[in-house]
Design an enzyme around this catalytic site. Structure first.
Site, mmCIF file in Angstrom:
data_model
loop_
_atom_site.group_PDB
_atom_site.id
_atom_site.type_symbol
_atom_site.label_atom_id
_atom_site.label_comp_id
_atom_site.label_asym_id
_atom_site.label_seq_id
_atom_site.Cartn_x
_atom_site.Cartn_y
_atom_site.Cartn_z
ATOM 1 N N VAL A 93 92.054 -0.060 118.395
ATOM 2 C CA VAL A 93 91.997 0.250 117.276
ATOM 3 C C VAL A 93 90.379 0.846 116.828
ATOM 4 O O VAL A 93 90.222 1.822 116.316
ATOM 5 C CB VAL A 93 92.212 -0.956 116.171
ATOM 6 C CG1 VAL A 93 91.616 -0.637 114.760
ATOM 7 C CG2 VAL A 93 93.444 -1.338 116.421
ATOM 8 N N GLY A 94 89.513 0.321 117.622
ATOM 9 C CA GLY A 94 88.236 1.028 117.569
ATOM 10 C C GLY A 94 88.009 2.335 117.817
ATOM 11 O O GLY A 94 87.336 3.184 117.255
ATOM 12 N N GLU A 131 82.467 -3.293 117.660
ATOM 13 C CA GLU A 131 82.513 -4.459 118.777
ATOM 14 C C GLU A 131 83.868 -4.520 119.300
ATOM 15 O O GLU A 131 84.704 -5.109 118.384
ATOM 16 C CB GLU A 131 81.948 -5.547 118.372
ATOM 17 C CG GLU A 131 81.612 -6.595 119.258
ATOM 18 C CD GLU A 131 81.941 -8.109 118.625
ATOM 19 O OE1 GLU A 131 82.549 -8.763 119.242
ATOM 20 O OE2 GLU A 131 80.883 -8.370 117.794
#
Length: 483
Positions: free
Chosen positions: A232-233, A250
């Site tokens: 997702v990041g 993060e």
């Protein structure tokens, strides 16, 4: 629960999603306990929230950090007054032990306290000028509207360590929490509302993928701070790259705790139990691998299994519980699949390995704390994040091999070593490819004033929870003034 807490919070008002859609929120410790139906937002709702944040930005930026800090201080006082209420909600909604939820509330209060104290330090420097009668200096400005996308494992603390610096910096914000923990985030926003925060400065949009994608796509959003999974990041970063969207990411972890042949095994076992099974292993810094020297392996495993086998799994609100449920059925299935995969790769389950079933347990997401030995260093369980109470034990023949194995993964969130050697301790700190390092203590967590940061695929962009966080929420400017 107040009905308004099931809604979005946009421009100082609690409002439903434009679509009218809702999502059911269920207690993972007891499927019969339906917490409520929460609004499910889409792009229209996100755009309204961003518009409200953009409209509030000039006034909020003009207040200055010392005035803005007063709102954080007030929110911290209110959170303290409502601490028991908020902790109970975290336990009911996320599942963690009540003691862990109380610790999370305390962490959120510490973040507010630290961030408010930064108000008098958020400046620049003076510099010598090359010409006569010229004054040169640097200063920071807020980047603008920020999107804050937070996870479910710390539904209060992680949003708080995004919201607090965003607001102090002079940014306005749209918070998009995990759809698994909407009530906790609503309470956070309500606390800031009680503190008198002006409308539009902090907005809340409940929802899932559609809301997150709309936040990334909105051109008025200057930055996205995200905590969650690597896929997702990566998608967030790629989705905003064409317009140079600033990101603070993060991501995952596959954290190793090295047990050297000279380690205090009793302390090492206590640290592993805390790091691997606290919060059912659902922490980015959780100890998910133990790399143990073969010379002390058998004694270490005897001690470890003896402790883990005695841990009682149960609801977070039960004082007798030592391991909480995982957050939902998807995490349950993921943990069980990881165990099955490890067995196919030659791992041997020493304890746990299945669902926890007892007559006194309600129907919920209960997974036994699991220890698996003889795990190949390059197998899936030793390389990939589980985010559940499943611990891989990997053998190492000496310190050098242990360090090589510890650094063999693509992640680099946390690294821990247990040794009686001062030389080894400092060498491990130097060699670990991880952002947060620990010696002879549990390898989880950090202080509110230290960087919460990973390396490698665990982190992109500036850290959180430290003075370094301002490098995300602000941008540098320089000025030269002739007189």
């Amino acid at each position: 629960m107040s009905q308004h807490l099931r809604l979005n919070f946009i421009d100082g008002q609690w409002v439903p999603a434009e679509s009218g859609q809702v999502r059911e929120n269920v207690n993972p410790a007891d499927f019969a306990d339906v917490i409520g139906e929460f609004t499910e937002s889409g792009g229209v709702d996100v755009d309204q929230a961003v518009d409200a944040a953009a409209a509030a930005l000039p006034s909020w930026r003009g207040r200055g950090p010392i005035e803005r800090a007063a709102y954080l201080t007030a929110a911290g006082r209110i959170l303290g007054e409502r601490a028991a209420e908020v902790a109970a909600v975290i336990t009911r909604e996320q599942g963690k032990l009540l003691s862990e939820a109380r610790g999370e509330v305390n962490r959120a209060r510490a973040v507010l306290e630290f961030t408010a104290g930064q108000a008098r330090l958020l400046g620049g420097v003076t510099a010598p000028a090359e010409e006569e009668r010229t004054f040169a200096y640097t200063f920071r400005k807020p980047i603008g509207v920020v999107g804050l996308v937070s996870p479910w494992n710390f539904p209060l603390a992680i949003p708080m360590w995004k919201v607090a610096p965003a607001l102090l910096s002079g940014c306005t914000a749209v918070l998009k929490p995990s759809p698994l923990t909407p009530l906790t985030s609503a309470l956070l926003v309500e606390i800031f509302q009680q503190a008198g925060l002006p409308g539009g400065v902090l907005n809340l949009v409940q929802g899932d993928v559609a809301a997150g994608e709309a936040l990334v796509a909105n051109p008025a959003v200057a930055g996205i701070s995200f905590t969650g999974s690597l896929p997702v990041g990566t998608a967030i970063h790629a989705g905003g790259a064409h317009r140079l969207l600033r990101t603070q990411l993060e991501l995952g972890g596959k954290n190793a705790l090295i047990v050297c042949d000279d380690a205090d095994l009793a302390k090492a076992v206590d640290a592993v139990v805390h790091g691997a099974f606290g919060q059912a292993g659902q922490r980015c810094s959780a100890t998910s691998r133990v790399v143990v020297d073969v010379r002390v392996r058998e004694e270490f495993l005897d001690r470890l299994v003896g402790q883990v086998a005695g841990l009682r799994v149960g609801p977070g609100y039960d004082p007798a519980s030592r391991i909480c449920p995982v957050v939902n059925t998807a995490r349950t299935e993921a943990a069980l699949a990881a165990v099955a995969g490890a067995q196919r790769d030659g791992g041997k389950v020493l304890c746990g390995g299945g669902r926890e079933r007892r007559d006194d347990l309600p129907e919920g997401c209960y997974v036994q704390p699991t220890v698996i030995r003889d795990v190949p260093w390059d197998s899936e369980l030793a390389q990939e994040e589980v985010f559940g109470p499943v611990l891989a034990v990997v053998d190492a023949d000496g310190f050098d091999e242990a360090m090589t194995i510890a650094n063999s993964v693509r992640y680099g969130m946390s690294g821990t070593v247990f040794t009686a050697s001062q030389s080894r301790a400092f060498e491990a700190i130097d060699r670990f490819e991880a952002g947060m390092l620990h010696v002879n203590r549990p390898g989880v967590g950090a202080y509110a004033h230290l960087p919460h940061v990973g390396s490698k695929a665990s982190q992109y962009g500036p850290p959180e929870c430290s003075p370094e966080v301002w490098d995300f929420y602000t941008e540098w400017h320089s000025a030269c003034i002739a007189y």
